[in-house]
Design a protein around this motif. Structure first.
Motif, PDB file in Angstrom:
ATOM      1  N   UNK A 266       0.886  -1.125  -0.261  1.00  0.00           N
ATOM      2  CA  UNK A 266      -0.014  -0.033   0.035  1.00  0.00           C
ATOM      3  C   UNK A 266       0.789   1.405   0.243  1.00  0.00           C
ATOM      4  N   UNK A 267       2.083   1.111  -0.552  1.00  0.00           N
ATOM      5  CA  UNK A 267       2.955   2.217  -0.460  1.00  0.00           C
ATOM      6  C   UNK A 267       3.110   3.143  -1.875  1.00  0.00           C
ATOM      7  N   UNK A 268       3.547   4.431  -1.658  1.00  0.00           N
ATOM      8  CA  UNK A 268       3.634   5.170  -2.639  1.00  0.00           C
ATOM      9  C   UNK A 268       4.963   5.729  -2.839  1.00  0.00           C
ATOM     10  N   UNK A 269       5.893   5.911  -3.696  1.00  0.00           N
ATOM     11  CA  UNK A 269       7.159   6.267  -3.784  1.00  0.00           C
ATOM     12  C   UNK A 269       7.065   7.449  -4.983  1.00  0.00           C
ATOM     13  N   UNK A 270       7.467   8.608  -4.629  1.00  0.00           N
ATOM     14  CA  UNK A 270       7.600   9.907  -5.252  1.00  0.00           C
ATOM     15  C   UNK A 270       9.010  10.079  -5.533  1.00  0.00           C
ATOM     16  N   UNK A 271       9.693  10.499  -6.561  1.00  0.00           N
ATOM     17  CA  UNK A 271      10.889  11.009  -6.945  1.00  0.00           C
ATOM     18  C   UNK A 271      10.659  12.587  -7.823  1.00  0.00           C
ATOM     19  N   UNK A 272      11.874  13.070  -7.821  1.00  0.00           N
ATOM     20  CA  UNK A 272      12.004  14.347  -8.281  1.00  0.00           C
ATOM     21  C   UNK A 272      13.388  14.210  -9.150  1.00  0.00           C
ATOM     22  N   UNK A 273      13.420  14.278 -10.364  1.00  0.00           N
ATOM     23  CA  UNK A 273      14.638  14.006 -11.329  1.00  0.00           C
ATOM     24  C   UNK A 273      14.485  15.381 -12.130  1.00  0.00           C
ATOM     25  N   UNK A 274      15.810  15.893 -12.219  1.00  0.00           N
ATOM     26  CA  UNK A 274      15.966  17.040 -12.935  1.00  0.00           C
ATOM     27  C   UNK A 274      17.279  17.166 -13.820  1.00  0.00           C
ATOM     28  N   UNK A 275      17.077  18.069 -14.840  1.00  0.00           N
ATOM     29  CA  UNK A 275      18.576  18.344 -15.540  1.00  0.00           C
ATOM     30  C   UNK A 275      18.744  19.981 -15.383  1.00  0.00           C
ATOM     31  N   UNK A 276      19.690  20.082 -14.588  1.00  0.00           N
ATOM     32  CA  UNK A 276      19.981  21.560 -14.239  1.00  0.00           C
ATOM     33  C   UNK A 276      20.324  22.284 -15.610  1.00  0.00           C
ATOM     34  N   UNK A 277      20.960  21.821 -16.572  1.00  0.00           N
ATOM     35  CA  UNK A 277      21.631  22.637 -17.822  1.00  0.00           C
ATOM     36  C   UNK A 277      20.325  23.080 -18.643  1.00  0.00           C
ATOM     37  N   UNK A 278      19.386  22.184 -18.564  1.00  0.00           N
ATOM     38  CA  UNK A 278      18.247  22.428 -19.396  1.00  0.00           C
ATOM     39  C   UNK A 278      17.003  23.082 -18.529  1.00  0.00           C
ATOM     40  N   UNK A 279      17.264  23.271 -17.240  1.00  0.00           N
ATOM     41  CA  UNK A 279      16.094  23.745 -16.508  1.00  0.00           C
ATOM     42  C   UNK A 279      14.892  22.795 -16.467  1.00  0.00           C
ATOM     43  N   UNK A 280      14.697  21.564 -16.796  1.00  0.00           N
ATOM     44  CA  UNK A 280      13.626  20.673 -16.757  1.00  0.00           C
ATOM     45  C   UNK A 280      13.733  19.752 -15.543  1.00  0.00           C
ATOM     46  N   UNK A 281      12.570  19.032 -15.030  1.00  0.00           N
ATOM     47  CA  UNK A 281      12.288  18.584 -13.910  1.00  0.00           C
ATOM     48  C   UNK A 281      11.300  17.496 -14.305  1.00  0.00           C
ATOM     49  N   UNK A 282      11.458  16.247 -13.847  1.00  0.00           N
ATOM     50  CA  UNK A 282      10.403  15.199 -13.989  1.00  0.00           C
ATOM     51  C   UNK A 282       9.947  14.751 -12.811  1.00  0.00           C
ATOM     52  N   UNK A 283       8.459  14.753 -12.246  1.00  0.00           N
ATOM     53  CA  UNK A 283       8.201  14.224 -11.090  1.00  0.00           C
ATOM     54  C   UNK A 283       7.629  13.035 -11.312  1.00  0.00           C
ATOM     55  N   UNK A 284       7.793  12.043 -10.548  1.00  0.00           N
ATOM     56  CA  UNK A 284       7.450  10.553 -10.723  1.00  0.00           C
ATOM     57  C   UNK A 284       6.726  10.115  -9.443  1.00  0.00           C
ATOM     58  N   UNK A 285       5.713   9.040  -9.772  1.00  0.00           N
ATOM     59  CA  UNK A 285       5.008   8.406  -8.687  1.00  0.00           C
ATOM     60  C   UNK A 285       5.041   6.917  -8.996  1.00  0.00           C
ATOM     61  N   UNK A 286       5.451   6.031  -8.273  1.00  0.00           N
ATOM     62  CA  UNK A 286       5.480   4.552  -8.575  1.00  0.00           C
ATOM     63  C   UNK A 286       4.566   3.854  -7.242  1.00  0.00           C
ATOM     64  N   UNK A 287       3.597   3.333  -7.722  1.00  0.00           N
ATOM     65  CA  UNK A 287       2.761   2.342  -6.785  1.00  0.00           C
ATOM     66  C   UNK A 287       1.964   1.365  -7.403  1.00  0.00           C
ATOM     67  N   UNK A 288       1.115   0.597  -6.610  1.00  0.00           N
ATOM     68  CA  UNK A 288       0.499  -0.621  -7.145  1.00  0.00           C
ATOM     69  C   UNK A 288      -0.787  -0.119  -7.326  1.00  0.00           C
ATOM     70  N   UNK A 289      -1.337  -0.237  -8.559  1.00  0.00           N
ATOM     71  CA  UNK A 289      -2.694   0.271  -8.845  1.00  0.00           C
ATOM     72  C   UNK A 289      -3.581  -0.621  -8.248  1.00  0.00           C
ATOM     73  N   UNK A 290      -3.555  -1.673  -7.688  1.00  0.00           N
ATOM     74  CA  UNK A 290      -4.431  -2.584  -6.991  1.00  0.00           C
ATOM     75  C   UNK A 290      -4.197  -2.420  -5.353  1.00  0.00           C
TER      76      UNK A 290
END
Length: 316
Positions: A266-290
């Protein structure tokens, strides 16, 4: 002592079966389900729902509305796992970690609407940032997500596990009309001023989700950087038992995300991934849909509601 009676309406569906399995063997409640011959009998269902303490509805939207309309016992409490009431006034949104005090609101609520699987990931990432003022009102949010095929219910499971499974697509994007029912739910509970673009997809694996939101740093509130976004999420979920925010150093070391990494939890894992050179960020969530995306969340909400009931009984 009489233990609370929990009625699972629709216990033969994907979510209902998992809820039943998670509750099996519990000695702090009694389970009520209908025999096969009575599952579509309106009278039997109405009698069951009005005799229970808490009803968990694992039904299509229209059937969930009918079930709620059949309640005449004012003491019956409801957890609706369908999308029928997720944006409706008078219902408490069943995402305990969403906001301060949300667990207490769920614990004392008569009507709780379980979040959708995709919205769980999107709201978990976006609401803290919107609340902190990091997302301008005019920011165009686009959400991409891939889920295991069980997210499509029994029909999708049959497609991938039935006799014609060899013809099932290995990957498919859907919701191309940009009218998916989860978009209003995400907008409302994430606190977004603009309707997000939501692009869902299924992969040829049974369960699990990876959901991502891409952001341009120069379009966010002035001064917002990767550290600001990460710190905001980390502060929001500090102490949350079922939500983990990956440290930035750990995120930067990752090369891929596995949608099945948290299956069976029943866990939810969040991550913040970024590229400083391009000024872009990817937010991500991983979890079980069931899990956190369906049955796990329903049981978590049930435990909150049972805890409140137990406290009241003990106080009396």
């Amino acid at each position: 002592m009489t233990y609370p009676l929990v009625f699972i309406d629709g216990d033969q569906g994907t979510t209902g079966l998992q809820i039943h399995e998670r509750l099996r063997g519990r000695d702090d409640l009694r389970l009520l389900t209908l025999p096969a011959g009575q599952r579509k009998d309106p009278r039997a269902r109405a009698e069951a729902i009005n005799s229970c303490d808490i009803a968990i509805l694992c039904l299509p939207d229209a059937a969930a509305r009918e079930a709620v309309a059949s309640i005449v016992n004012p003491d019956v409490r409801v957890i609706d796992a369908s999308s029928a009431h997720r944006t409706q006034a008078g219902w408490t949104y069943g995402f305990p970690e969403m906001a301060e005090g949300q667990s207490q609101r769920i614990a004392s609520a008569l009507r709780v609407t379980n979040p959708g699987c995709y919205p769980t990931g999107a709201i978990s990432l976006l609401r803290p940032l919107a609340k902190a003022g990091l997302l301008p009102d005019n920011y165009p949010i686009t959400i991409h997500a891939v889920s295991g095929y069980s997210g499509g219910g029994r029909a999708a499971v049959e497609t991938y596990e039935g006799p014609d499974a060899a013809q099932a697509l290995p990957f498919q994007v859907y919701g191309l009309e940009l009218a998916h029912k989860h978009a209003p739910e995400i907008q409302l509970h994430a606190g977004l001023a603009r309707r997000p673009i939501f692009v869902p997809s299924y992969g040829a694996f049974r369960q699990g989700i990876v959901l991502t939101v891409a952001l341009e740093l120069d379009l966010l509130a002035p001064g917002t950087d990767i550290e600001t976004l990460h710190a905001t999420l980390q502060e929001h979920y500090a102490g949350a038992r079922h939500v983990e925010v990956l440290p930035l150093a750990e995120s930067s070391a990752l090369k891929r995300l596995d949608p099945q990494a948290l299956n069976g939890t029943n866990d939810l894992r969040l991550g913040v991934f970024g590229n400083r050179e391009h000024g872009q960020v990817l937010l991500a969530a991983v979890f079980d849909n069931l899990g956190k995306g369906a049955s796990g969340a329903a049981v978590q909400n049930l435990d909150l509601m049972l805890g409140a009931a137990t406290a009241v009984q003990q106080a009396a």
